[in-house]
Design an enzyme around this catalytic site. Sequence first.
Site, PDB file in Angstrom:
ATOM      1  N   ARG B  53      33.689  94.805  -1.937  1.00  0.00           N
ATOM      2  CA  ARG B  53      34.665  94.187  -1.033  1.00  0.00           C
ATOM      3  C   ARG B  53      35.490  93.175  -1.810  1.00  0.00           C
ATOM      4  O   ARG B  53      35.182  91.984  -1.821  1.00  0.00           O
ATOM      5  CB  ARG B  53      33.937  93.557   0.144  1.00  0.00           C
ATOM      6  CG  ARG B  53      33.421  94.629   1.131  1.00  0.00           C
ATOM      7  CD  ARG B  53      32.512  94.038   2.165  1.00  0.00           C
ATOM      8  NE  ARG B  53      31.369  93.382   1.514  1.00  0.00           N
ATOM      9  CZ  ARG B  53      30.488  92.623   2.142  1.00  0.00           C
ATOM     10  NH1 ARG B  53      30.602  92.410   3.429  1.00  0.00           N
ATOM     11  NH2 ARG B  53      29.487  92.085   1.479  1.00  0.00           N
ATOM     12  N   ASP B  55      38.260  90.615  -3.267  1.00  0.00           N
ATOM     13  CA  ASP B  55      39.009  89.496  -2.676  1.00  0.00           C
ATOM     14  C   ASP B  55      40.521  89.697  -2.758  1.00  0.00           C
ATOM     15  O   ASP B  55      40.995  90.565  -3.494  1.00  0.00           O
ATOM     16  CB  ASP B  55      38.695  88.216  -3.464  1.00  0.00           C
ATOM     17  CG  ASP B  55      37.422  87.567  -2.977  1.00  0.00           C
ATOM     18  OD1 ASP B  55      37.058  87.751  -1.810  1.00  0.00           O
ATOM     19  OD2 ASP B  55      36.787  86.860  -3.802  1.00  0.00           O
ATOM     20  N   TYR B 113      33.065  95.649 -13.350  1.00  0.00           N
ATOM     21  CA  TYR B 113      34.301  94.891 -13.195  1.00  0.00           C
ATOM     22  C   TYR B 113      34.861  94.551 -14.570  1.00  0.00           C
ATOM     23  O   TYR B 113      34.110  94.362 -15.529  1.00  0.00           O
ATOM     24  CB  TYR B 113      34.053  93.583 -12.438  1.00  0.00           C
ATOM     25  CG  TYR B 113      33.948  93.755 -10.942  1.00  0.00           C
ATOM     26  CD1 TYR B 113      35.082  93.655 -10.141  1.00  0.00           C
ATOM     27  CD2 TYR B 113      32.724  94.001 -10.333  1.00  0.00           C
ATOM     28  CE1 TYR B 113      34.990  93.809  -8.760  1.00  0.00           C
ATOM     29  CE2 TYR B 113      32.623  94.157  -8.947  1.00  0.00           C
ATOM     30  CZ  TYR B 113      33.768  94.051  -8.168  1.00  0.00           C
ATOM     31  OH  TYR B 113      33.692  94.203  -6.808  1.00  0.00           O
ATOM     32  N   ARG B 197      34.445  86.075 -11.393  1.00  0.00           N
ATOM     33  CA  ARG B 197      35.453  85.050 -11.666  1.00  0.00           C
ATOM     34  C   ARG B 197      34.805  83.720 -12.057  1.00  0.00           C
ATOM     35  O   ARG B 197      35.351  82.962 -12.865  1.00  0.00           O
ATOM     36  CB  ARG B 197      36.361  84.877 -10.454  1.00  0.00           C
ATOM     37  CG  ARG B 197      37.225  86.128 -10.216  1.00  0.00           C
ATOM     38  CD  ARG B 197      37.819  86.168  -8.828  1.00  0.00           C
ATOM     39  NE  ARG B 197      38.618  84.981  -8.569  1.00  0.00           N
ATOM     40  CZ  ARG B 197      39.074  84.647  -7.352  1.00  0.00           C
ATOM     41  NH1 ARG B 197      38.801  85.413  -6.302  1.00  0.00           N
ATOM     42  NH2 ARG B 197      39.797  83.570  -7.194  1.00  0.00           N
TER      43      ARG B 197
END
Lengths: 251, 251
Positions: B53, B55, B113, B197
Amino acid sequence: MKSETIWRCIIEYDGTEFAGWQIQPGQRTVQGAVEDSIARILGERVRVVAAGRTDAGVHALGQVISFSTASGMSTRKMLKAFNAVLPDDVTVVRIDEAPVGFDARYDACARTYRYTISHTRCSIGRSYKWRIRYPVSHELLAEATRPLVGKLDLRGFSKRNEDDDYRTIVYKNDWTFKENEMIFEITAIRFFHHTVRSIVGSAVEVARGKEKPDLLERIIITGDRSLAGPTAPACGLCLVHVEYEDTYYGK
Amino acid sequence: MKSETIWRCIIEYDGTEFAGWQIQPGQRTVQGAVEDSIARILGERVRVVAAGRTDAGVHALGQVISFSTASGMSTRKMLKAFNAVLPDDVTVVRIDEAPVGFDARYDACARTYRYTISHTRCSIGRSYKWRIRYPVSHELLAEATRPLVGKLDLRGFSKRNEDDDYRTIVYKNDWTFKENEMIFEITAIRFFHHTVRSIVGSAVEVARGKEKPDLLERIIITGDRSLAGPTAPACGLCLVHVEYEDTYYGK
């Protein structure tokens, strides 16, 4: 009397949200953004000249511009100031003091454009490619553009404008094929309005089997623009490099 | 009674103009765009599940989604229909019929990622990178993230939400250094809110000399989020790949 400094900059821009290089009333243009930045930095309104007057939606990685000011600011400070005030979609990559009389447009001796075509739909980086929906032959693309080298009259690939002389020298052109992309690069002394996009559009008509492989040769020989394929979209085009006698610059 | 088909799609999206994956009232979301497309294609309102999900502002090259419909449309036709109605910034790359009971989120066994940092200001592709203005050491970046492998509790890198369990298994992480870019890739069973992040933001604090090289190890051991560096911006992050038991999919 103060002496003037001539500045030469390499700039990069994302053309997506610009109505091209050249200032037009009521439009957002790259030239307008650069001239506004100079006015903010130096308090002077100056005219900026570019090596290639790119159209709306066309990008640049290595556009070269020049302008003259009375400021004695250092190149280092000027570079910082530019990138502090320019919008995100324009970047000054390099700035130098140029020799007396330097003009980014008239002194350029070669310009290199790159055109990127994608076989597949993509969302990331979609502003930098032309996506085509039909199969094309890589061999035919390369064959189609083979005649495009040497002293040529490119009126058949150029939108008519004030300029009546369409002679140029094409130094080289080549295709690179990646998994999903076909990339065309062409270097010439000068280009005219829509030239690269018209060459690419014509080559694609050959490569998808709609036109004979000698189409581009026939357009060169006859100068007949009505033979050319549809002009390829602006978003696939990028001015990557400009060469000067003094090759130190523009690299 | 008609039997239901479960569809599994790989999708790509440019997150720039989305308020993230998950539907939120009054916001433009990827889930909303996909569900609207399905409603247009099949006349059915269905709920779509995603492996990650993402951002607001986060991109995806290989997001995997699943949904169930009563339609008997072929995968080929479905793929075409999707890309005909989806907005430009979302693309369905691949679509397959999934095994009974398949769920893109719960069945995913690894997510990868990628985070891209740029040393230099750039205009082309600026929506896909975090541009940093200070020098960082490549060696310290690599050293900082070295402890991030194996069974770990990542609460120190995660924004707290409903989920109280922050245990995961990190399979690998590595940095690739190009001329102007530093690219971080990390693969784990699962990630939490802001995890990648926050890891990148912390590693950069180490690499610019603001924190000791063992910062990430201390965050892992203590679970203390207040030790972590600033969360790196969303635009640099991209979900590149999701793995399933049946590894044929998600490639």
